[in-house]
Design a protein around this motif. Structure first.
Motif, PDB file in Angstrom:
ATOM      1  N   VAL A 146      -1.547  -5.311  -2.585  1.00 24.51           N
ATOM      2  CA  VAL A 146      -1.145  -4.353  -3.622  1.00 24.51           C
ATOM      3  C   VAL A 146       0.109  -3.671  -3.084  1.00 24.51           C
ATOM      4  O   VAL A 146       0.047  -2.816  -2.210  1.00 24.51           O
ATOM      5  CB  VAL A 146      -2.264  -3.335  -3.912  1.00 24.51           C
ATOM      6  N   ASN A 147       1.261  -4.082  -3.607  1.00 19.59           N
ATOM      7  CA  ASN A 147       2.552  -3.664  -3.067  1.00 19.59           C
ATOM      8  C   ASN A 147       3.109  -2.453  -3.810  1.00 19.59           C
ATOM      9  O   ASN A 147       3.197  -2.454  -5.032  1.00 19.59           O
ATOM     10  CB  ASN A 147       3.557  -4.818  -3.143  1.00 19.59           C
ATOM     11  N   PHE A 148       3.515  -1.453  -3.054  1.00 22.35           N
ATOM     12  CA  PHE A 148       4.105  -0.249  -3.621  1.00 22.35           C
ATOM     13  C   PHE A 148       5.628  -0.233  -3.433  1.00 22.35           C
ATOM     14  O   PHE A 148       6.274   0.771  -3.666  1.00 22.35           O
ATOM     15  CB  PHE A 148       3.487   0.988  -2.980  1.00 22.35           C
ATOM     16  N   GLY A 149       6.177  -1.354  -3.020  1.00 21.98           N
ATOM     17  CA  GLY A 149       7.613  -1.510  -2.857  1.00 21.98           C
ATOM     18  C   GLY A 149       7.938  -2.989  -2.793  1.00 21.98           C
ATOM     19  O   GLY A 149       7.042  -3.843  -2.796  1.00 21.98           O
ATOM     20  N   ARG A 150       9.203  -3.327  -2.736  1.00 26.95           N
ATOM     21  CA  ARG A 150       9.619  -4.727  -2.778  1.00 26.95           C
ATOM     22  C   ARG A 150       9.941  -5.309  -1.412  1.00 26.95           C
ATOM     23  O   ARG A 150      10.164  -6.507  -1.283  1.00 26.95           O
ATOM     24  CB  ARG A 150      10.828  -4.886  -3.712  1.00 26.95           C
ATOM     25  N   ARG A 151       9.977  -4.460  -0.382  1.00 28.79           N
ATOM     26  CA  ARG A 151      10.320  -4.944   0.953  1.00 28.79           C
ATOM     27  C   ARG A 151       9.103  -4.844   1.860  1.00 28.79           C
ATOM     28  O   ARG A 151       8.729  -3.746   2.300  1.00 28.79           O
ATOM     29  CB  ARG A 151      11.485  -4.124   1.525  1.00 28.79           C
ATOM     30  N   TRP A 152       8.474  -5.981   2.168  1.00 23.92           N
ATOM     31  CA  TRP A 152       7.235  -5.962   2.940  1.00 23.92           C
ATOM     32  C   TRP A 152       7.460  -5.464   4.365  1.00 23.92           C
ATOM     33  O   TRP A 152       6.538  -4.977   5.008  1.00 23.92           O
ATOM     34  CB  TRP A 152       6.600  -7.345   2.965  1.00 23.92           C
ATOM     35  N   THR A 153       8.692  -5.596   4.865  1.00 26.97           N
ATOM     36  CA  THR A 153       8.986  -5.140   6.222  1.00 26.97           C
ATOM     37  C   THR A 153       9.138  -3.632   6.309  1.00 26.97           C
ATOM     38  O   THR A 153       9.222  -3.086   7.415  1.00 26.97           O
ATOM     39  CB  THR A 153      10.282  -5.791   6.746  1.00 26.97           C
ATOM     40  N   ARG A 154       9.178  -2.958   5.168  1.00 21.12           N
ATOM     41  CA  ARG A 154       9.412  -1.518   5.171  1.00 21.12           C
ATOM     42  C   ARG A 154       8.417  -0.749   4.324  1.00 21.12           C
ATOM     43  O   ARG A 154       7.941   0.318   4.716  1.00 21.12           O
ATOM     44  CB  ARG A 154      10.833  -1.219   4.693  1.00 21.12           C
ATOM     45  N   ASP A 155       8.085  -1.249   3.144  1.00 24.00           N
ATOM     46  CA  ASP A 155       7.334  -0.471   2.163  1.00 24.00           C
ATOM     47  C   ASP A 155       5.826  -0.530   2.395  1.00 24.00           C
ATOM     48  O   ASP A 155       5.294  -1.434   3.041  1.00 24.00           O
ATOM     49  CB  ASP A 155       7.668  -0.951   0.753  1.00 24.00           C
ATOM     50  N   ARG A 192       2.149  -3.019  10.029  1.00 19.83           N
ATOM     51  CA  ARG A 192       2.315  -4.473   9.990  1.00 19.83           C
ATOM     52  C   ARG A 192       3.519  -4.770   9.109  1.00 19.83           C
ATOM     53  O   ARG A 192       3.401  -4.936   7.896  1.00 19.83           O
ATOM     54  CB  ARG A 192       1.060  -5.151   9.432  1.00 19.83           C
ATOM     55  N   GLY A 193       4.700  -4.788   9.739  1.00 21.07           N
ATOM     56  CA  GLY A 193       5.921  -4.731   8.958  1.00 21.07           C
ATOM     57  C   GLY A 193       6.087  -3.294   8.528  1.00 21.07           C
ATOM     58  O   GLY A 193       6.451  -2.420   9.309  1.00 21.07           O
ATOM     59  N   GLY A 194       5.738  -2.987   7.261  1.00 21.80           N
ATOM     60  CA  GLY A 194       5.675  -1.608   6.801  1.00 21.80           C
ATOM     61  C   GLY A 194       4.282  -1.048   7.012  1.00 21.80           C
ATOM     62  O   GLY A 194       3.403  -1.707   7.575  1.00 21.80           O
ATOM     63  N   PRO A 195       4.028   0.182   6.581  1.00 16.94           N
ATOM     64  CA  PRO A 195       2.687   0.775   6.718  1.00 16.94           C
ATOM     65  C   PRO A 195       1.675   0.074   5.815  1.00 16.94           C
ATOM     66  O   PRO A 195       1.992  -0.307   4.690  1.00 16.94           O
ATOM     67  CB  PRO A 195       2.902   2.230   6.305  1.00 16.94           C
ATOM     68  N   ARG A 196       0.454  -0.085   6.320  1.00 17.32           N
ATOM     69  CA  ARG A 196      -0.613  -0.751   5.587  1.00 17.32           C
ATOM     70  C   ARG A 196      -1.907   0.041   5.701  1.00 17.32           C
ATOM     71  O   ARG A 196      -2.170   0.700   6.702  1.00 17.32           O
ATOM     72  CB  ARG A 196      -0.868  -2.160   6.143  1.00 17.32           C
ATOM     73  N   ILE A 197      -2.732  -0.048   4.644  1.00 22.56           N
ATOM     74  CA  ILE A 197      -4.123   0.411   4.703  1.00 22.56           C
ATOM     75  C   ILE A 197      -4.983  -0.750   4.222  1.00 22.56           C
ATOM     76  O   ILE A 197      -4.758  -1.293   3.131  1.00 22.56           O
ATOM     77  CB  ILE A 197      -4.363   1.654   3.832  1.00 22.56           C
TER      78      ILE A 197
END
Length: 260
Positions: A196-205, A242-247
């Motif tokens: 469930v992505n809250f942004g388009r850049r997986w390395t940051r968002d 993991r790249g960007g922040p994750r839960i």
């Protein structure tokens, strides 16, 4: 009748507690977290913001809640008023964890609501979302919502909820429990995980990751991952990098639709 607390007020929060009736703040629900009694005892010491020791040396971990991030002395003082008080322990089971702690709900005598509900109502704790009993989960959610709406305790500032627009701020909670809100940009499945992505850049968002095995449970609870796109969602859990922040979502109560 609930006994009035008599304590020494060493700081602002303690002063607030001295003037309160512990157990009167939270909503009184007949069912709620009234599990089987697993014993009782007198509180002798506070170990940390979620753990206390009884006079017989048992260590009790508060079930159903997580502490609010902040200064440790402020968090722990919310439980300091329990020292010397007799408490009843309730839970579905009383098996100790690997550290010997029992995870249970605490009740003061003559109180219809748990200590956890009192802490949530005052904004001194957050729901951990690991309680599967619906009546208990409802009691805790009602208590937290009351604090949020009244902006009590930690809810008095905006810092308690992290926004997806500031991934760097979310990462300051790495390894800690946090609440994150924002609009879902996309939902993707890759292998055994739904993102469930809250942004388009997986390395940051920021993104919430849902193990595929969790999807049926979420759908049964009224949350269909595929329908979350373009909706405003609240996620709670432990922040990882993991790249960007994750839960990682492993409980149905961790993800909540809060608006469109």
């Amino acid at each position: 009748m609930t006994t009035r607390l008599f304590c020494t007020c060493n700081n602002l929060l303690a002063a607030m507690l001295c003037g309160m009736w512990f157990g009167a703040a939270a909503p009184s629900l007949a069912a709620g977290c009234q599990f089987d009694i697993q014993g009782d005892g007198v509180v002798s010491a506070i170990i940390d913001a979620r753990t206390l020791r009884l006079e017989d040396d048992r260590e009790i971990r508060l079930a159903g809640v997580e502490v609010v991030a902040g200064k440790p002395e402020n968090r722990e003082s919310a439980l300091a008023a329990l020292i010397g008080r007799h408490v009843v322990l309730r839970g579905e089971r009383d098996d100790p964890d690997r550290y010997g702690r029992q995870s249970l709900f605490l009740y003061l005598e003559s109180s219809a609501s748990s200590v956890q509900s009192d802490l949530l109502t005052r904004g001194e704790a957050l729901i951990s979302a690991d309680i599967v009993d619906k009546a208990c989960a409802t009691e805790l959610a009602t208590a937290e919502a009351a604090a949020r709406q009244a902006r009590r305790g930690a809810w008095a500032t905006n810092s308690i909820v992290k926004t997806v627009e500031d991934p760097a701020d979310i990462l300051t909670r790495t390894g800690q429990f946090a609440v994150v809100e924002g609009k879902v940009v996309s939902v993707r499945r890759a292998g055994g995980t739904v993102y469930v992505n809250f942004g388009r850049r997986w390395t940051r968002d920021f993104a919430a990751t849902i193990p595929r095995r969790m999807v049926p449970d979420l759908e049964a609870a009224g949350v269909t991952p595929a329908s979350l796109k373009n909706r405003r969602v609240r996620v709670r859990g432990w922040v990882e990098r993991r790249g960007g922040p994750r839960i990682n979502v492993v409980r149905t109560g961790q993800i909540e639709v809060i608006g469109d």
